[in-house]
Structure formats: C-alpha cells, structure tokens
Design a protein around this motif. Sequence first.
Motif, PDB file in Angstrom:
ATOM      1  N   ARG A 224       0.834  -1.212   0.000  1.00  0.00           N
ATOM      2  CA  ARG A 224       0.000   0.000   0.000  1.00  0.00           C
ATOM      3  C   ARG A 224       0.867   1.259   0.000  1.00  0.00           C
ATOM      4  NH1 ARG A 224      -5.265  -0.677   0.154  1.00  0.00           N
ATOM      5  NH2 ARG A 224      -6.144  -2.651   0.896  1.00  0.00           N
TER       6      ARG A 224
ATOM      7  N   LEU B   1       1.545   2.429  -3.711  1.00  0.00           N
ATOM      8  CA  LEU B   1       0.461   2.514  -4.685  1.00  0.00           C
ATOM      9  C   LEU B   1       0.587   3.724  -5.599  1.00  0.00           C
ATOM     10  CD1 LEU B   1      -2.633   1.384  -2.567  1.00  0.00           C
ATOM     11  CD2 LEU B   1      -1.749   0.285  -4.647  1.00  0.00           C
ATOM     12  N   ASP B   2       1.159   4.803  -5.103  1.00  0.00           N
ATOM     13  CA  ASP B   2       1.294   6.014  -5.920  1.00  0.00           C
ATOM     14  C   ASP B   2       2.634   6.085  -6.640  1.00  0.00           C
ATOM     15  OD1 ASP B   2      -1.225   6.909  -5.169  1.00  0.00           O
ATOM     16  OD2 ASP B   2      -0.441   7.928  -3.375  1.00  0.00           O
ATOM     17  N   ASP B   3       3.475   5.079  -6.456  1.00  0.00           N
ATOM     18  CA  ASP B   3       4.784   5.062  -7.110  1.00  0.00           C
ATOM     19  C   ASP B   3       4.591   4.721  -8.589  1.00  0.00           C
ATOM     20  OD1 ASP B   3       7.333   3.831  -8.145  1.00  0.00           O
ATOM     21  OD2 ASP B   3       8.019   4.374  -6.129  1.00  0.00           O
ATOM     22  N   PRO B   4       5.119   5.537  -9.510  1.00  0.00           N
ATOM     23  CA  PRO B   4       4.896   5.283 -10.945  1.00  0.00           C
ATOM     24  C   PRO B   4       5.489   3.958 -11.427  1.00  0.00           C
ATOM     25  CG  PRO B   4       6.526   7.025 -10.619  1.00  0.00           C
ATOM     26  CD  PRO B   4       5.898   6.766  -9.287  1.00  0.00           C
TER      27      PRO B   4
ATOM     28  N   GLY C 202       3.496   1.052  -8.544  1.00  0.00           N
ATOM     29  CA  GLY C 202       2.057   1.100  -8.272  1.00  0.00           C
ATOM     30  C   GLY C 202       1.278   0.015  -8.988  1.00  0.00           C
TER      31      GLY C 202
ATOM     32  N   ARG D 148      -0.881  -3.010  -7.112  1.00  0.00           N
ATOM     33  CA  ARG D 148      -2.314  -3.238  -7.315  1.00  0.00           C
ATOM     34  C   ARG D 148      -2.591  -4.700  -7.668  1.00  0.00           C
ATOM     35  NH1 ARG D 148      -1.484   2.018  -8.227  1.00  0.00           N
ATOM     36  NH2 ARG D 148      -3.211   3.514  -7.939  1.00  0.00           N
TER      37      ARG D 148
ATOM     38  N   PRO E  61      -7.268   1.070  -5.246  1.00  0.00           N
ATOM     39  CA  PRO E  61      -7.636   2.060  -6.268  1.00  0.00           C
ATOM     40  C   PRO E  61      -7.442   1.522  -7.675  1.00  0.00           C
ATOM     41  CG  PRO E  61      -5.538   2.628  -5.238  1.00  0.00           C
ATOM     42  CD  PRO E  61      -6.108   1.500  -4.450  1.00  0.00           C
TER      43      PRO E  61
ATOM     44  N   SER F  52      -4.847   4.044 -13.442  1.00  0.00           N
ATOM     45  CA  SER F  52      -5.114   4.937 -14.570  1.00  0.00           C
ATOM     46  C   SER F  52      -4.725   4.222 -15.863  1.00  0.00           C
ATOM     47  CB  SER F  52      -4.285   6.217 -14.434  1.00  0.00           C
ATOM     48  OG  SER F  52      -2.895   5.910 -14.523  1.00  0.00           O
TER      49      SER F  52
ATOM     50  N   LEU G  55      -1.028   4.167 -16.288  1.00  0.00           N
ATOM     51  CA  LEU G  55      -0.344   3.162 -15.475  1.00  0.00           C
ATOM     52  C   LEU G  55      -0.498   1.772 -16.090  1.00  0.00           C
ATOM     53  CD1 LEU G  55       1.268   2.428 -12.987  1.00  0.00           C
ATOM     54  CD2 LEU G  55      -0.869   2.300 -11.692  1.00  0.00           C
TER      55      LEU G  55
END
Length: 475
Positions: free
Chosen positions: A363, A366-369, A372, A376, A388, A391, A394
Amino acid sequence: MSDSSPLPPVRLHPEAELARAALSTPLLSRAARLARWAGPDTRVDAGGGLAEEQLPAAAELLGLSDEDAAAYASEAWRVAVDTGLVEIVDEEAGTVRAGEELKLLTGGTPADVLAVWLTALETVVADASVPDLDDLVDALDEGGEIDFSSLDWDPEAEAEFLDGVLGNLYLLTVSEDGPGDGPVPLPALAASMIVPDGMGEPTNDVLEQVSDAMMRLDDQFRVLEPVGLVEYQPVDEGLMADAEEEPAAPVDDTDVARYGMVRLTPLGAYGLRARLLEAGFQAPAVGELADKGADALLDGTAAFGQSAARAETEQWLARREPLAAARELLAAARGADAGAPLRRLRCQQALSLIGTEAEPALREVLDDPELGGLARVWLSERGAAQVPAPSEELVFWLTIDTVAAQLAAEGNSEELQALVEGLAAQHGGFFSAAWRVEHPATADVLEAMGRLHPDKKVAKEARKAAFKARSQHSA
C-alpha cells in the motif's frame, strides 16, 4: 561453453551429505585404507608408486582378486599419495608414513573431506585422458621417452576434450530443461562435442567421429565412476562384437541405454562446479544470495530459470521478517536502467511467496509510478479491500514493463508470443497509445511485438509505433 556468461545455478546437496558420499566412494575409501595400512616396511618406487612386490598384499587388503586387482590397488595408492593421505619420508630409501591429510577424513570438517576428494578427482580426471597403458609402453622410444606422435594422441587436446564433455554434462544436468537427476545418453554427450551447431542431418564422417568419441568416453567414464563423479552404464559389449557373429540373445537396436548412459552424481555436481570456478567460469549455486541484500537477489536471479529463481528466493525469504522483506524487495525493484523490468518481475514473483503480512508495504507504493501497478496486482490477487483502480497511463506502463521483463527473461519464447497476440487482440487501439508511454523500453518492446506477432498487418502497426516511440525519445 563460454566463461563470460553465468551458467545455470546448481542445487548442491548439504556439505555433510556430500562429505559422507566422498568417504564412501570406492577410490577414496581404498586410498584411505592403504594409507592406514602403510608402515615402516612399506616401500615405493622412484615415482612414488607402491613397490610391485607389495601390490598383491595391498590388493588382498582391499578385497580385490580379479585380473585387474593389482592395477586398482596401484591406482588407489597413487591417489593416497597425491591427496596427502600418504607422505614419502625418504625418496631414496622409498619409505613412507601416513600423511597429515589422513586425519581430516575422520576428524576434519565436511569441507576438509571434500577438499581431499577434490584432489583425488583431479588425479582421476588426469588419468582418464591418458591412453591405455599397453599403448604407452609400445610408444616408449629407446631413451625411455614417450613418442606421442606414434600414439596419435595430443595430451592437451585430450584433456580439453574431456573437460568439454564434463562441462556439457554439468550444463545438461543443471539446466531447467535438461534431464536433471536423470541419465544422459552417451551418444548425445558425444554429439554435443562433435556435431556443429545448426547442422541438419549429420554426414557419415561426423557420425563416425561421434562413434569414435563414444568409445573414448566409454573408457573415460569407467575410470571416473569409482571416484564418485558419475554413475555410468557402459556401452553394451555386444555392439562392439564382430558384425558376422550371431548375438547370444535377441537385441533391441532402438534401446538407447545399450549405447551407454551417464548420470552426474550430487557429489559430481559439486566437483565439476569447483573445477569450473577454478577455470574462471561463473557457476552460481542456489542459496548463495540468501544472506545478501534484495538488490543482489533480484539482479542475481535475473538469469535464473523460474524454478531456480523461486528456490533461491525462498531461501532468502526464510531468513527475513515478511514485512521488512517486502519493503526491501520493493526498494530494490526501482530503476530506469535496462535491467529494471526484469528486477520488477523477480520482485513480483518474490512477493507472491509472502503472505498478507506484506500488505502495508504494498500500500505504501500505490502512488509510485514504477511500483504502483505491481502493488495493485498483488493486492487484488489477495482480495484486499479499497484497491484504487489504475489509470490508463499506469496500465500501459505496466504492460510495457512486463513485456520488457519477459523479453529479458525468455527472449522470443512461445509464451511471450502468446502474450503479444493477446494484448493486440484485447486492445484495438493498443499501438496508437503504447508508443506514447514514457518507459525506457517502449521502442524495444514495440519492435519485439512487431517481430513476434504472426499477423502481418498487426506486426506492421507495431513497427510503426516503435518508430514513433524512437522519434519521440530522440526529439
């Protein structure tokens, strides 16, 4: 084999088990018995060999009674001398005593025992590449020197040939698509040294060379078996009988086992790896990375096959707390270098072996390019709540990263071709969007997709997208 790229990793048995196997080999056990038997009255000749008049007593001690008894006793004595189990006290008088190394066989560590065995192995490998003794005697000139030209024997070439055969046997044994613990047919091993790569139907000349090599190897593996390097089923002597002679019983010419079968023992795998390392090859062993950092694990297993990589990773994880291990793996998986996609694939595979204790670490990224997407995937596979949705950007980045990793791990495999076909079929506008992905491997991946996809129209789309990706990076 090339010594520049690493060989597949070998799974070695524990040293204690290997040491017990070494002590029980016919040759080393005989050498040890002769070393304990040797005393003040034991005499050797100028070359350190056991005096001829003492060979019958040595053979009797070893329980040898056939026509080769004296030769086997002489061989065991030579190994005893070469390994230091016996020391020559006075060369002129020919007296001997038990050597310091003899104590290691009973009071040393497993590594000590294996060191003695490795020395014995070198003696036997050297012996295996020497012609028959009768041939050597016939080749002696008047001055007592060996006329190698009359033997049609090149010592260096013969030693190199045997080293190559043993190297190929090792490679076949440790490769994931090889026979593993199973035996290798002698014809296949001989052909691996003779038949050129890419040759279709071998010529009669090549087949004759393979047959000659098999006969040489048959003699050599008979010599190598008593030291515990291999288990060997010799060539059926019926195959070498006069073609006009009627066989004693019906034979099956399709039975490959009749042509000789050789299996590298666990002790043999240990020994050949030691020789390969000594020769400058990179010969990794599963478990060597267990006490190193996650960066060494992910880079080190990059060239491993799937089962070897899993075995190595399991040993690495066994020494660590799950959450801390997950965080270390994720940190090591970052990067934009050429090896990064495969590191992330190995990271994902390692994380699949960790339970839900690792969830907080996943977790956190999760925002790491770069991480992430795999985070997930991991969370979704475990049914975690509140994951989440990724995108579109991603999703495409993760797709490029995954294909790049598969390319690095497997090359143009059937599995990768199936993945490429599936991606193109599932996403109608895949190539029009994929070339825009900000990933260092985008152009290479699209080129590979163009190379692998069987549909010419789709392959052309992929190549055009690869060109756009390269133009974008060079702009």
